[in-house]
Write an enzyme that holds these catalytic residues in place. Structure first.
Site, PDB file in Angstrom:
ATOM      1  N   CYS A 136       1.297  -1.724   0.175  1.00 22.11           N
ATOM      2  CA  CYS A 136      -0.198  -0.126  -0.043  1.00 22.11           C
ATOM      3  C   CYS A 136       0.722   1.597  -0.014  1.00 22.11           C
ATOM      4  O   CYS A 136       1.813   1.311  -0.613  1.00 22.11           O
ATOM      5  CB  CYS A 136      -1.375  -0.742   1.512  1.00 22.11           C
ATOM      6  SG  CYS A 136      -2.038   0.937   1.336  1.00 22.11           S
ATOM      7  N   GLU A 190      -0.782  -8.435   4.408  1.00 21.11           N
ATOM      8  CA  GLU A 190      -0.450  -8.859   6.307  1.00 21.11           C
ATOM      9  C   GLU A 190      -1.979  -8.570   7.153  1.00 21.11           C
ATOM     10  O   GLU A 190      -1.442  -9.390   8.357  1.00 21.11           O
ATOM     11  CB  GLU A 190       0.441  -7.780   7.432  1.00 21.11           C
ATOM     12  CG  GLU A 190       0.187  -6.261   7.144  1.00 21.11           C
ATOM     13  CD  GLU A 190      -0.467  -5.697   6.084  1.00 21.11           C
ATOM     14  OE1 GLU A 190      -0.668  -4.193   6.101  1.00 21.11           O
ATOM     15  OE2 GLU A 190      -0.620  -6.694   4.278  1.00 21.11           O
ATOM     16  N   HIS A 245      -3.374  -5.377   0.999  1.00 24.37           N
ATOM     17  CA  HIS A 245      -2.450  -6.046   2.380  1.00 24.37           C
ATOM     18  C   HIS A 245      -2.293  -7.344   2.995  1.00 24.37           C
ATOM     19  O   HIS A 245      -3.122  -7.708   3.708  1.00 24.37           O
ATOM     20  CB  HIS A 245      -3.711  -4.720   3.526  1.00 24.37           C
ATOM     21  CG  HIS A 245      -2.917  -3.764   3.505  1.00 24.37           C
ATOM     22  ND1 HIS A 245      -2.160  -2.489   4.311  1.00 24.37           N
ATOM     23  CD2 HIS A 245      -4.312  -2.661   2.724  1.00 24.37           C
ATOM     24  CE1 HIS A 245      -2.213  -2.033   4.222  1.00 24.37           C
ATOM     25  NE2 HIS A 245      -3.261  -1.335   3.290  1.00 24.37           N
TER      26      HIS A 245
END
Length: 231
Positions: free
Chosen positions: A84, A202, A200
């Protein structure tokens, strides 16, 4: 293996990135003022709003002392993942081609997106789960949350990215809410050691949270690449 996760004033996803990296290896935070990458074998430039995204998203973070070391690390062949805002920083640092522009809907948008794995045999996708026939998975389900995520590059650059196999991830049909050209969700550099994506990974490392652990495959792929380079 050892990950280094950068931390800037204004970043907000470095702790999630740190935890994701620790599921597959060792990891520690590296403050933006530090030039020492502490022996990291892979670097993660996380999401958020580095330096408040003043001037332009990622434009100030590109000049951080830590990023100067990351540029040298990448040019020496080290693995670098930008997520991002981290993708925006890597583009600003000219480690990746193109730029991220405001979403086509002109709004901050947060949603789960389906991604096509365009290049399954890269340092960032080789751990994608195989199906029953042993083939690499073709899709990932990962959250996206941004207001400046519309990938842009001129036509010659877009053509070169596709011809060179640098488009690693694409938005599946109907998933490209930000208007990225050619549905591009993530690209790598020509050498294949620097990768940036807007979604994302994560935030998708545990099926108990959001129902998908697909993002963990990105981090696991980096571990395989580092271990393969050691051998």
């Amino acid at each position: 293996m050892r990950f280094g996760v950068l931390q800037f004033p204004g970043s907000c996803d470095e702790i999630d990135a740190l935890r994701a990296a620790r599921l597959v290896g060792d990891a520690e935070l590296i403050w933006h003022r530090e030039r020492d990458l502490r022996g990291a074998e892979a670097i993660v430039v996380p999401g958020g709003f580095s330096y408040g995204d003043y001037l332009r998203a990622g434009a100030i973070a590109r000049f951080a002392p830590a990023m100067e070391s990351v540029v040298d690390f990448a040019r020496a062949g080290g693995l670098v993942l930008g997520i991002c805002n981290g993708f925006q920083v890597l583009c600003e640092a000219r480690l990746l081609p193109g730029a991220l522009l405001p979403n086509a809907n002109l709004r901050f948008t947060s949603r789960q997106v389906q991604l096509d794995v365009v290049q399954p045999d890269t340092s960032f996708t080789r751990a994608c789960r195989s199906d029953s026939g042993g083939r690499a998975a073709n899709h990932l389900s990962i959250p996206a949350k941004h207001s400046w995520g519309r990938y842009y590059a001129d036509e010659p650059t877009l053509g070169a990215l596709e011809d060179n196999g640098q488009v690693v991830l694409g938005y599946s049909p109907g998933e490209n809410f930000n208007g990225s050209l050619r549905d591009i969700a993530g690209v790598q550099n020509e050498a294949g050691n620097v990768f940036g994506l807007m979604p994302h990974p994560e935030h998708a490392v545990d099926e108990l949270i959001g129902g998908s652990a697909d993002g963990l495959e990105i981090f696991a792929s980096m571990r395989l690449a580092v271990e393969g380079a050691r051998a």
